[in-house]
Design an enzyme around this catalytic site. Structure first.
Site, PDB file in Angstrom:
ATOM      1  N   LYS A  33      -9.545  -0.898  -5.478  1.00  0.00           N
ATOM      2  CA  LYS A  33      -9.540  -0.265  -4.169  1.00  0.00           C
ATOM      3  C   LYS A  33     -11.003   0.529  -3.894  1.00  0.00           C
ATOM      4  O   LYS A  33     -11.442   1.196  -4.730  1.00  0.00           O
ATOM      5  CB  LYS A  33      -8.398   0.998  -4.098  1.00  0.00           C
ATOM      6  CG  LYS A  33      -8.290   1.811  -2.897  1.00  0.00           C
ATOM      7  CD  LYS A  33      -7.909   1.204  -1.813  1.00  0.00           C
ATOM      8  CE  LYS A  33      -7.919   1.992  -0.471  1.00  0.00           C
ATOM      9  NZ  LYS A  33      -6.834   2.629  -0.338  1.00  0.00           N
TER      10      LYS A  33
ATOM     11  N   HIS B 276     -10.220   1.109   2.025  1.00  0.00           N
ATOM     12  CA  HIS B 276      -9.988   2.223   2.925  1.00  0.00           C
ATOM     13  C   HIS B 276     -11.427   1.941   4.120  1.00  0.00           C
ATOM     14  O   HIS B 276     -12.522   2.479   3.860  1.00  0.00           O
ATOM     15  CB  HIS B 276     -10.097   3.455   2.468  1.00  0.00           C
ATOM     16  CG  HIS B 276      -9.784   4.323   3.606  1.00  0.00           C
ATOM     17  ND1 HIS B 276      -8.558   5.206   3.489  1.00  0.00           N
ATOM     18  CD2 HIS B 276     -10.654   4.862   4.573  1.00  0.00           C
ATOM     19  CE1 HIS B 276      -8.620   5.983   4.601  1.00  0.00           C
ATOM     20  NE2 HIS B 276      -9.888   5.985   5.295  1.00  0.00           N
TER      21      HIS B 276
ATOM     22  N   HIS C 259      -4.321  -0.312   5.996  1.00  0.00           N
ATOM     23  CA  HIS C 259      -3.909   0.444   7.271  1.00  0.00           C
ATOM     24  C   HIS C 259      -4.885   0.277   8.433  1.00  0.00           C
ATOM     25  O   HIS C 259      -5.266   1.465   8.838  1.00  0.00           O
ATOM     26  CB  HIS C 259      -3.607   1.687   6.804  1.00  0.00           C
ATOM     27  CG  HIS C 259      -4.739   2.416   5.760  1.00  0.00           C
ATOM     28  ND1 HIS C 259      -6.071   2.487   6.320  1.00  0.00           N
ATOM     29  CD2 HIS C 259      -4.683   2.860   4.737  1.00  0.00           C
ATOM     30  CE1 HIS C 259      -6.641   2.954   5.435  1.00  0.00           C
ATOM     31  NE2 HIS C 259      -5.941   3.602   4.140  1.00  0.00           N
TER      32      HIS C 259
ATOM     33  N   ARG D  91       2.157   9.001  -6.064  1.00  0.00           N
ATOM     34  CA  ARG D  91       1.807  10.390  -6.839  1.00  0.00           C
ATOM     35  C   ARG D  91       1.853  10.458  -8.281  1.00  0.00           C
ATOM     36  O   ARG D  91       2.590   9.294  -8.696  1.00  0.00           O
ATOM     37  CB  ARG D  91       2.372  11.498  -6.248  1.00  0.00           C
ATOM     38  CG  ARG D  91       2.122  11.534  -4.495  1.00  0.00           C
ATOM     39  CD  ARG D  91       0.458  11.623  -4.284  1.00  0.00           C
ATOM     40  NE  ARG D  91       0.575  12.086  -2.632  1.00  0.00           N
ATOM     41  CZ  ARG D  91      -0.419  11.570  -1.980  1.00  0.00           C
ATOM     42  NH1 ARG D  91      -1.430  10.901  -2.224  1.00  0.00           N
ATOM     43  NH2 ARG D  91      -0.578  11.836  -0.678  1.00  0.00           N
TER      44      ARG D  91
ATOM     45  N   ASP E 108       1.764   2.811   3.477  1.00  0.00           N
ATOM     46  CA  ASP E 108       0.695   3.904   3.419  1.00  0.00           C
ATOM     47  C   ASP E 108       1.390   5.009   3.184  1.00  0.00           C
ATOM     48  O   ASP E 108       0.988   6.261   3.694  1.00  0.00           O
ATOM     49  CB  ASP E 108      -0.349   3.940   4.379  1.00  0.00           C
ATOM     50  CG  ASP E 108      -1.441   5.066   3.975  1.00  0.00           C
ATOM     51  OD1 ASP E 108      -1.661   5.195   2.757  1.00  0.00           O
ATOM     52  OD2 ASP E 108      -2.208   5.323   4.613  1.00  0.00           O
TER      53      ASP E 108
ATOM     54  N   LEU F  42      -4.998   9.330   7.795  1.00  0.00           N
ATOM     55  CA  LEU F  42      -6.066   8.775   7.938  1.00  0.00           C
ATOM     56  C   LEU F  42      -5.986   7.309   7.564  1.00  0.00           C
ATOM     57  O   LEU F  42      -5.383   6.960   6.416  1.00  0.00           O
ATOM     58  CB  LEU F  42      -7.331   9.301   6.938  1.00  0.00           C
ATOM     59  CG  LEU F  42      -7.868  10.594   7.748  1.00  0.00           C
ATOM     60  CD1 LEU F  42      -8.572  11.387   6.359  1.00  0.00           C
ATOM     61  CD2 LEU F  42      -8.714  10.567   8.898  1.00  0.00           C
TER      62      LEU F  42
ATOM     63  N   HIS G  73       1.493   5.539  -1.679  1.00  0.00           N
ATOM     64  CA  HIS G  73       1.017   6.522  -2.549  1.00  0.00           C
ATOM     65  C   HIS G  73       2.277   7.139  -3.298  1.00  0.00           C
ATOM     66  O   HIS G  73       3.054   7.506  -2.497  1.00  0.00           O
ATOM     67  CB  HIS G  73       0.448   7.651  -1.830  1.00  0.00           C
ATOM     68  CG  HIS G  73      -0.820   7.192  -1.165  1.00  0.00           C
ATOM     69  ND1 HIS G  73      -2.301   7.248  -1.830  1.00  0.00           N
ATOM     70  CD2 HIS G  73      -1.041   6.348   0.050  1.00  0.00           C
ATOM     71  CE1 HIS G  73      -3.080   6.672  -0.919  1.00  0.00           C
ATOM     72  NE2 HIS G  73      -2.469   6.164   0.161  1.00  0.00           N
TER      73      HIS G  73
ATOM     74  N   HIS H 243       2.987  14.773   0.941  1.00  0.00           N
ATOM     75  CA  HIS H 243       2.334  15.944   0.690  1.00  0.00           C
ATOM     76  C   HIS H 243       3.389  17.009   0.770  1.00  0.00           C
ATOM     77  O   HIS H 243       4.216  16.919   1.556  1.00  0.00           O
ATOM     78  CB  HIS H 243       1.169  16.247   1.660  1.00  0.00           C
ATOM     79  CG  HIS H 243       0.177  15.308   1.645  1.00  0.00           C
ATOM     80  ND1 HIS H 243      -0.842  15.405   0.617  1.00  0.00           N
ATOM     81  CD2 HIS H 243      -0.235  14.202   2.169  1.00  0.00           C
ATOM     82  CE1 HIS H 243      -1.867  14.523   0.730  1.00  0.00           C
ATOM     83  NE2 HIS H 243      -1.483  13.840   1.607  1.00  0.00           N
TER      84      HIS H 243
ATOM     85  N   HIS I 284       1.036  -1.049  -0.057  1.00  0.00           N
ATOM     86  CA  HIS I 284       0.088  -0.024   0.024  1.00  0.00           C
ATOM     87  C   HIS I 284       0.910   1.414  -0.035  1.00  0.00           C
ATOM     88  O   HIS I 284       1.428   1.729   0.938  1.00  0.00           O
ATOM     89  CB  HIS I 284      -0.971  -0.121   1.209  1.00  0.00           C
ATOM     90  CG  HIS I 284      -1.762   1.069   1.289  1.00  0.00           C
ATOM     91  ND1 HIS I 284      -3.329   0.884   1.432  1.00  0.00           N
ATOM     92  CD2 HIS I 284      -1.818   2.551   1.235  1.00  0.00           C
ATOM     93  CE1 HIS I 284      -3.829   2.103   1.680  1.00  0.00           C
ATOM     94  NE2 HIS I 284      -3.081   2.864   1.237  1.00  0.00           N
TER      95      HIS I 284
HETATM   96  O1  DOR Z   1      -3.402   9.689   5.344  1.00  0.00           O
HETATM   97  C1  DOR Z   1      -3.609   9.198   4.427  1.00  0.00           C
HETATM   98  N1  DOR Z   1      -3.263   9.894   3.110  1.00  0.00           N
HETATM   99  N2  DOR Z   1      -4.834   8.404   4.244  1.00  0.00           N
HETATM  100  C2  DOR Z   1      -5.236   8.068   2.968  1.00  0.00           C
HETATM  101  O2  DOR Z   1      -6.061   7.309   3.160  1.00  0.00           O
HETATM  102  C3  DOR Z   1      -4.936   8.833   1.662  1.00  0.00           C
HETATM  103  C4  DOR Z   1      -3.549   9.235   1.848  1.00  0.00           C
HETATM  104  C5  DOR Z   1      -3.158  10.287   0.877  1.00  0.00           C
HETATM  105  O3  DOR Z   1      -3.332   9.927  -0.394  1.00  0.00           O
HETATM  106  O4  DOR Z   1      -2.589  11.137   1.036  1.00  0.00           O
HETATM  107 ZN    ZN Z   2      -3.352   5.067   1.614  1.00  0.00          ZN
END
Ligand code: DOR
Ligand code: ZN
Length: 352
Positions: free
Chosen positions: A101, A138, A176, A19, A251, A223, A17, A255, A15
């Site tokens: 997902k 999720h 998660h 981007r 996860d 989250l 991200h 950002h 899992h």
């Molecule tokens: O904290 C999180 N960030 N939880 C998620 O489910 C999505 C993820 C994100 O894409 O930033």
């Molecule tokens: Zn995630």
């Protein structure tokens, strides 16, 4: 000086991200150095819904990979109310999609196109069950009237139990997990090989105090949100248990700093640069290093019906701790702040 070391099958991140664009180029090497494969989350803007979009995204990931690094992105489809089940099936049969997902609408970052009525996904879930396509969830209620700390346990009670009853052969991964309820439910129900859960590195280290006590810490906000200490302890027990239903999913969710440190900060913690080291530390402190490989490298492929990786990776425990303040990752004018481990990390990945 190395005080101890362990060589394990190269892990996969089930899992992550990654981007796109410049952010992808900046973060991908951290994942590719430690993980042979990763399940890549589809919550881009716009989301990765169709097989054609997934192919384009997969190509973008592969061309962002630094020369000499090998890495296999496994693509997940983003389920929407009006997803085309035939395209989903084609994408799975053609080995473009490895899974789909489910984001309940408004449950998390970029979930605006998520599913509004889980009950109305019957045709999609039946098809996925029939073709053996895993459903990644999720697991939080998107309903704003539910207390944010209860959204996962409410999801287990109100949605997951029903899904398991209605689709007993559907492979489901509860992503998660953050609660004792989820860990207990998956430990019990997962014995049949159809239900599993990923556990992040950060949820093994932080509880809700780490986010809220002594000042608000936006870089510990994700989250599902971290819960009480009893839940963190339950997650550690689940991870080190050796149970095949629990496996690694970081996860890692980068950002820009400005999007985290502001009046309405984004959820997501960037851990690609230290998650594996954290798992090693947690297993070592729990006296369970012998279970690390199962969690990081064997349980996941077994659940997904894939072979474990052939390559190995070595982690060593040094005398000096790795600085918990890792350097920011620079993306153009922006920076990404890595997760700051609240405990000293002594384990590091040895370069191959
Ligand atoms: O904290 C999180 N960030 N939880 C998620 O489910 C999505 C993820 C994100 O894409 O930033
Ligand atoms: Zn995630």
């Amino acid at each position: 000086m190395s005080l101890a070391h362990i060589t394990i099958t190269k892990p996969d991140d089930w899992h992550v991200h990654l981007r796109d664009g410049e952010m992808l180029k900046a973060v991908l090497p951290y994942t590719a150095r430690r993980f042979a494969r990763a399940m890549v989350m589809p919550n881009l803007k716009p989301p990765v819904v169709t097989t054609a979009q997934a192919k384009v995204y997969r190509d973008e990931i592969l061309s962002a990979l630094p020369k000499g690094m090998s890495f296999e992105p496994l693509m997940a489809a983003y389920l929407t109310d009006d997803i085309d089940p035939c395209d989903l099936e084609r994408g799975f049969n053609d080995k473009v999609f490895a899974a789909a997902k489910l984001y309940p609408v408004h449950a998390t970052t970029n979930s605006e196109s998520g599913v509004t009525q889980i009950k109305s996904m019957r045709l999609v879930f039946e098809k996925m069950q029939r073709i053996g396509m895993p459903l990644l969830i999720h697991g939080e209620m998107g309903d704003p009237s539910i207390d944010i700390f209860d959204r996962e346990s409410a999801f287990v009670d109100r949605v997951l139990v029903g899904l398991r009853r209605d689709y007993p052969a559907l492979k489901i991964v509860l992503e998660h997990i953050t609660t004792r309820q989820a860990a207990d439910y998956v430990a019990d129900e997962g014995r049949g090989g159809k239900l599993a859960a990923t556990i992040t590195a950060h949820h093994l280290l932080i509880n809700r105090n780490s986010m809220l006590a002594g000042g608000m810490k936006p870089h510990n906000y994700c989250l599902p949100v971290a819960k009480r200490e009893v839940h963190r302890q339950a997650l550690i027990r689940a991870a080190v248990s050796g149970g095949g239903m629990f496996f690694l999913g970081t996860d890692s969710a980068p950002h820009p700093r400005t999007a985290k440190e502001c009046a309405c900060g984004c959820a997501g913690i960037f851990t690609a640069c230290n998650a594996l080291e954290i798992y090693a530390q947690v297993f070592s402190e729990a006296g369970a290093l012998d279970q690390l490989e199962r969690f990081t490298s064997l349980n996941g492929p077994a659940f997904y019906g894939l072979s474990a990786n052939k390559d190995k990776i070595t982690l060593e425990r040094g005398q000096d701790c790795i600085s918990s303040d890792l350097a920011s990752v620079i993306v153009g004018q922006q920076e990404i702040i890595p997760f700051k481990s609240p405990i000293n990390l002594f384990w590091r990945v040895v370069d191959q």
